[in-house]
Scaffold this active site. Structure first.
Site, PDB file in Angstrom:
ATOM      1  N   CYS A   1      67.132 -45.049  56.886  1.00 10.97           N
ATOM      2  CA  CYS A   1      68.080 -43.944  57.082  1.00 10.97           C
ATOM      3  C   CYS A   1      67.567 -42.654  56.416  1.00 10.97           C
ATOM      4  CB  CYS A   1      69.455 -44.374  56.603  1.00 10.97           C
ATOM      5  SG  CYS A   1      70.760 -43.526  57.484  1.00 10.97           S
TER       6      CYS A   1
ATOM      7  N   HIS B   1      70.323 -49.754  58.504  1.00 13.04           N
ATOM      8  CA  HIS B   1      70.215 -50.270  57.132  1.00 13.04           C
ATOM      9  C   HIS B   1      69.979 -51.779  57.109  1.00 13.04           C
ATOM     10  CE1 HIS B   1      71.658 -46.663  54.935  1.00 13.04           C
ATOM     11  NE2 HIS B   1      72.246 -46.400  56.086  1.00 13.04           N
TER      12      HIS B   1
ATOM     13  N   GLU C   1      69.157 -53.539  54.790  1.00  9.88           N
ATOM     14  CA  GLU C   1      69.596 -54.093  53.501  1.00  9.88           C
ATOM     15  C   GLU C   1      71.095 -54.400  53.502  1.00  9.88           C
ATOM     16  OE1 GLU C   1      68.907 -51.041  54.147  1.00  9.88           O
ATOM     17  OE2 GLU C   1      70.345 -49.702  53.165  1.00  9.88           O
TER      18      GLU C   1
HETATM   19  N1  GLN Z   1      71.937 -38.465  57.836  1.00  9.77           N
HETATM   20  C1  GLN Z   1      71.768 -38.599  56.424  1.00  9.77           C
HETATM   21  C2  GLN Z   1      70.794 -37.537  55.899  1.00  9.77           C
HETATM   22  O1  GLN Z   1      70.546 -36.582  56.529  1.00  9.77           O
HETATM   23  C3  GLN Z   1      71.280 -39.984  56.075  1.00  9.77           C
HETATM   24  C4  GLN Z   1      72.431 -40.954  56.149  1.00  9.77           C
HETATM   25  C5  GLN Z   1      72.155 -42.278  55.461  1.00  9.77           C
HETATM   26  O2  GLN Z   1      71.142 -42.451  54.793  1.00  9.77           O
HETATM   27  N2  GLN Z   1      73.066 -43.219  55.598  1.00  9.77           N
HETATM   28  O3  GLN Z   1      70.284 -37.627  54.818  1.00  9.77           O
END
Ligand code: GLN
Length: 197
Positions: A85, A180, A182
């Site tokens: 992410c 994710h 994890e």
């Molecule tokens: N969209 C988020 C960002 O720009 C990331 C979201 C996440 O890690 N759950 O950092």
């Protein structure tokens, strides 16, 4: 084997736990530790970068003197890294207009461009069943304000898509995941990462 997780912001403990469990399940002796200082980074063989807020994580990495050292370890020593992410955004070379506006400095280690909040506005978080190259059965991905990988080039290869968007990519020992792994309790993507270490 010692695997570190950037521990400055985001879902750090979930990452550390998932890495520790994956090592146990794989019968690989080792330790999972949070990385907050340069000395932590010097002790690890591989790194994960958690979800969170990519601008915040990037700024803290710079402030703590970790940013350039991560880049150096990957470029010169081939340190394996898995970013999920926000971590996936930081691994990319291009995170679009929003990253430029917030002056988010990217590690720029994987040949991919991402859209930072691609799934954000429609649905803040959701689960999706994904076909992942290299896994024999589908994987349930947990997406939280998730980015999408818009394109990959060079040695970077898409491993999974959700609709027409790439959500998992790999470049040698680097793995970027928009979701994710994890958080789903399924450690097969961690296992893939351990196999690269
Ligand atoms: N969209 C988020 C960002 O720009 C990331 C979201 C996440 O890690 N759950 O950092």
């Amino acid at each position: 084997m010692r695997i570190g997780t950037i521990g400055v912001q985001g879902d750090v403990s979930e990452h550390v736990d998932a890495v520790a469990r994956a090592m146990r399940e794989a019968g690989r002796p080792g330790e999972a530790i949070p990385v907050r200082r340069r000395e932590d980074l010097d002790r690890i063989d591989a790194l994960t970068i958690p979800g969170g807020e990519s601008t915040t994580i990037s700024k803290l990495l710079e402030k703590l003197g970790l940013f350039e050292e991560i880049v150096r370890r990957v470029r010169h020593e081939g340190m394996p890294v898995m970013g999920t992410c926000a971590g996936c955004i930081l691994l990319s070379k291009d995170a679009g207009e929003q990253a430029m506006r917030t002056r988010t400095k990217l590690l720029g280690l994987m040949d991919m461009a991402v859209d930072r909040n691609a799934f954000g506005r429609q649905r803040e978080s959701f689960e999706a069943v994904l076909e992942v190259e290299g896994l024999d059965a589908p994987f349930t991905g947990v997406f939280i304000r998730a980015p999408a990988i818009l394109r990959t080039w060079g040695d970077c290869r898409p491993l999974a898509r959700h609709g027409d968007r790439i959500v998992l990519a790999r470049q040698g020992t680097l793995i970027g995941s928009a979701f994710h792994p994890e958080l789903s309790g399924d450690l097969r993507i961690h296992r893939m990462f351990l196999d690269a270490v």
